[in-house]
Design an enzyme around this catalytic site. Structure first.
Site, PDB file in Angstrom:
ATOM      1  N   CYS A 111      -0.731  -2.564  -3.689  1.00 26.09           N
ATOM      2  CA  CYS A 111      -0.161  -1.308  -3.074  1.00 26.09           C
ATOM      3  C   CYS A 111      -0.349  -1.620  -1.632  1.00 26.09           C
ATOM      4  CB  CYS A 111      -0.865  -0.050  -3.610  1.00 26.09           C
ATOM      5  SG  CYS A 111      -0.135   1.399  -2.613  1.00 26.09           S
ATOM      6  N   CYS A 114      -1.241   1.838   0.476  1.00 24.70           N
ATOM      7  CA  CYS A 114      -2.689   2.594   0.236  1.00 24.70           C
ATOM      8  C   CYS A 114      -3.322   1.877  -0.920  1.00 24.70           C
ATOM      9  CB  CYS A 114      -2.634   3.993   0.028  1.00 24.70           C
ATOM     10  SG  CYS A 114      -1.224   4.643  -1.035  1.00 24.70           S
ATOM     11  N   SER A 115      -3.430   2.658  -2.076  1.00 23.56           N
ATOM     12  CA  SER A 115      -4.188   2.202  -3.064  1.00 23.56           C
ATOM     13  C   SER A 115      -3.696   2.788  -4.551  1.00 23.56           C
ATOM     14  CB  SER A 115      -5.467   2.507  -3.255  1.00 23.56           C
ATOM     15  OG  SER A 115      -5.892   3.999  -3.183  1.00 23.56           O
ATOM     16  N   CYS A 116      -2.205   2.951  -4.638  1.00 26.65           N
ATOM     17  CA  CYS A 116      -1.430   3.324  -5.764  1.00 26.65           C
ATOM     18  C   CYS A 116      -1.780   2.583  -7.047  1.00 26.65           C
ATOM     19  CB  CYS A 116      -0.045   3.631  -5.449  1.00 26.65           C
ATOM     20  SG  CYS A 116       0.501   4.777  -4.162  1.00 26.65           S
TER      21      CYS A 116
END
Length: 210
Positions: A111, A114-116
């Site tokens: 991702c 961000c951190s999906c």
């Protein structure tokens, strides 16, 4: 020095909780007292992530795909629908996509913004998945990132990097290791690692769990 003092004070009280855990506990207490959160709801969420979701669920999905051709087709066609048969909480993002590794193609998930991450099938994202170096290098130097994870692929294997978003998440369907003919789904699931479903790792060798 203040940090050392905090550590000494922490140990003096005999607490086994880390400083961060103590802060979280204090914040939870304040929010509960003010009526902003329901402790029972928090307990239910924690229990769900401990027992119902996580890499063990993704491993079961992969193992079933390895043994059930019809399920594999369904998973690759509509992963969101296919994984619902595992009793998930129906919050894998709006759209879960399964991508299959082959001898000529290796998939890797990142991702970049961000951190999906597909929490329900893989659990909480590892720290490195959220780090800026991983997010940047996965796109610019995926083979180098794989080398950092001790994964070396043949030179003619294409590497495809998939960028997750808040709406679309991915899970890698790794190749079934040879030498596992006749294995049950339960036993096959023990070969599936979290990293193999992100694409930064490979399944375990059968000898590691036999």
């Amino acid at each position: 020095m203040a940090h050392d003092h905090d550590d000494d004070d922490h140990h003096a009280h005999g607490s086994e909780l880390s400083e961060m855990q103590l802060r979280v506990r204090a914040l939870e207490t304040v929010l509960t007292e003010k009526g902003y959160i329901d402790p029972a709801a928090l307990d239910a969420i924690v229990e769900a992530y401990e027992t119902k979701v996580g890499p063990h669920t993704g491993a079961r999905v992969v193992a079933k795909a390895w043994t059930d051709p019809a399920f594999k087709r369904a998973l690759l066609e509509d992963a969101t629908k296919a994984v619902q048969s595992f009793g998930l909480l129906n919050r894998v993002g709006d759209h879960l996509i399964a991508v299959e590794n082959t001898l000529k193609l290796h998939n890797m998930i990142v991702c970049t913004l961000c951190s999906c991450y597909p929490w329900e099938v893989l659990g909480l994202p590892p720290v490195w998945y959220k780090s800026a170096p991983y997010r940047a290098r996965s796109v610019n130097d995926p083979r180098g990132v794989l080398a950092d994870f001790d994964v070396t692929l043949p030179a003619d294997t294409q590497i495809r990097v998939w960028d997750s978003t808040a709406e679309t998440r991915f899970i890698v369907l790794p190749m079934r290791p040879p030498g596992t003919d006749g294995w049950s789904e339960e036993k096959l699931a023990t070969l599936v690692t979290r990293d193999s479903m992100i694409g930064t790792g490979l399944p375990k060798n059968p000898g590691e769990v036999a």
